[in-house]
Design an enzyme around this catalytic site. Structure first.
Site, PDB file in Angstrom:
ATOM      1  N   LYS A 124       0.855  -1.190   0.000  1.00 50.18           N
ATOM      2  CA  LYS A 124       0.000   0.000   0.000  1.00 50.18           C
ATOM      3  C   LYS A 124       0.887   1.235   0.000  1.00 50.18           C
ATOM      4  CE  LYS A 124      -4.408   0.648   2.304  1.00 50.18           C
ATOM      5  NZ  LYS A 124      -5.100   0.498   3.598  1.00 50.18           N
ATOM      6  N   ILE A 125       0.713   2.054  -1.016  1.00 52.45           N
ATOM      7  CA  ILE A 125       1.557   3.244  -1.186  1.00 52.45           C
ATOM      8  C   ILE A 125       0.646   4.471  -1.204  1.00 52.45           C
ATOM      9  CG2 ILE A 125       3.138   4.440  -2.791  1.00 52.45           C
ATOM     10  CD1 ILE A 125       4.522   1.912  -2.112  1.00 52.45           C
TER      11      ILE A 125
END
Ligand code: G3P
Length: 216
Positions: free
Chosen positions: A85-86
């Site tokens: 998750k960025i």
């Protein structure tokens, strides 16, 4: 429609797996911090990756490109179901582009506009997470963003899957399903509410009482 739990709580994950309805899990630093009394970050993440057969999103803590990429590479080695998750942003876009070329799956998070979702798809994010509840919280119609993203992704045949996130109640879930969102990630309490209805309980009670009158 795929159902993910938005949690880092092992018991909640095990219960949903037991019901046979769980397709994946999303976590974030806030959710992991709530479980920190039960172990270190790596222990919690490793356990979730082990018990969930589907994708598990794990968020990076860095905010710069190099930091995000090195964290992502380390987490990706933990399991083939790990999705990184960025957070949306200039560095985040660069990181997702780089990681997608490396074959590491990503979920672009903290998305609040259709334009941000277009950019996430352009850099090859596997998933995009629009936060509907946090938009509702400030008086915007969160699900409207999901509707628009779905239209744009269909128009241009983008392959990025939409994860409806920041879900607050069961209405969010069925609204997302009517739009055709790929995934809804929800707190355990919302999943429980999807199952329960007072008329179901009332019906079971009535059948049980009437069953006592039957001669077997
Ligand atoms: O995991 C991201 C998102 O679902 C967080 O939701 O409730 O903190 O707005 P919330």
């Amino acid at each position: 429609m795929k159902i993910f739990l938005d949690t880092a709580n092992i018991e909640e994950i095990k219960r949903a797996l037991d019901w046979g309805v769980l397709d994946g899990v999303t976590t974030n630093p806030t959710l992991v911090s709530k479980e920190s009394g039960k172990g270190k970050f790596d222990e919690i993440v490793d356990e979730i990756l082990k018990i969930v057969p589907g994708p598990v999103s794990i968020e990076v803590f860095s905010t710069d490109f190099n930091g995000m990429v090195s964290e992502a590479e380390r987490i990706a080695k933990k399991g083939s179901n790990a999705v990184i998750k960025i957070p949306m942003g200039f560095e985040g876009l660069k990181a997702v582009k780089y990681l997608s070329k490396e074959g590491i799956r990503t979920n672009m998070t903290l998305v609040f506009t259709t334009n941000q979702a277009i950019l996430a798809a352009k850099v090859g994010a596997d998933y995009v997470s629009p936060f509907v509840g946090r938009l509702d919280d400030i008086g915007e119609y969160g699900m409207g963003i999901v509707e628009n993203i779905k239209t744009v992704y269909t128009n241009y045949r983008f392959r990025t899957e939409i994860i409806v996130a920041s879900v607050r109640h069961p209405i969010h879930v069925y609204e997302a399903s009517l739009i055709g969102a790929d995934v809804v990630t929800m707190p355990f309490s919302v999943l429980e509410k999807m199952v329960m209805h007072p008329k179901t309980d009332e019906g079971i009670q009535r059948f049980l009482e009437d069953a006592k009158k039957i001669k077997f």
